[in-house]
Scaffold this motif. Structure first.
Motif: not given
Length: 99
Positions: A52-60
């Motif tokens: 999710g982080m890599t896809m930009g859907l979740l916060p880093i």
């Protein structure tokens, strides 16, 4: 090529998590079942969070992808978790063969 490798990594994680759930279902005692399902939950959370982080859907955050991302302590912890799963699985098999 990257899509094929990413898809393969995701499929391998899904197989690993389903095997951990299978070990939890067939564990000899409740404690082994709880440990196995907890490890499956940890790997599921790490996988979903990192992808999710890599896809930009979740916060880093600083959650590494198990067995892929760089990090010595994370790798050691993941190997310990797999060792616990193998130990629970072996205890289950010995109990079945001794009956």
């Amino acid at each position: 090529m990257g899509f094929v490798i990413a898809g393969t990594v995701i499929v391998l994680y899904v197989i690993m998590i389903t095997r951990a759930v299978y070990v939890a279902k067939t564990a000899k005692d409740d404690m082994g079942s709880y440990i196995a399902i907890g490890i499956a939950g940890i790997f599921t959370f790490y996988m979903v969070e990192n992808i999710g982080m890599t896809m930009g859907l979740l916060p880093i955050t600083g959650v590494p992808l198990p067995f892929v991302s760089y990090g010595g302590s994370s790798l050691v912890t993941n190997f310990i978790c797999i060792g616990l799963l193998l130990s629970i699985s072996i205890r289950r098999k010995k109990a079945i063969f001794m009956d």
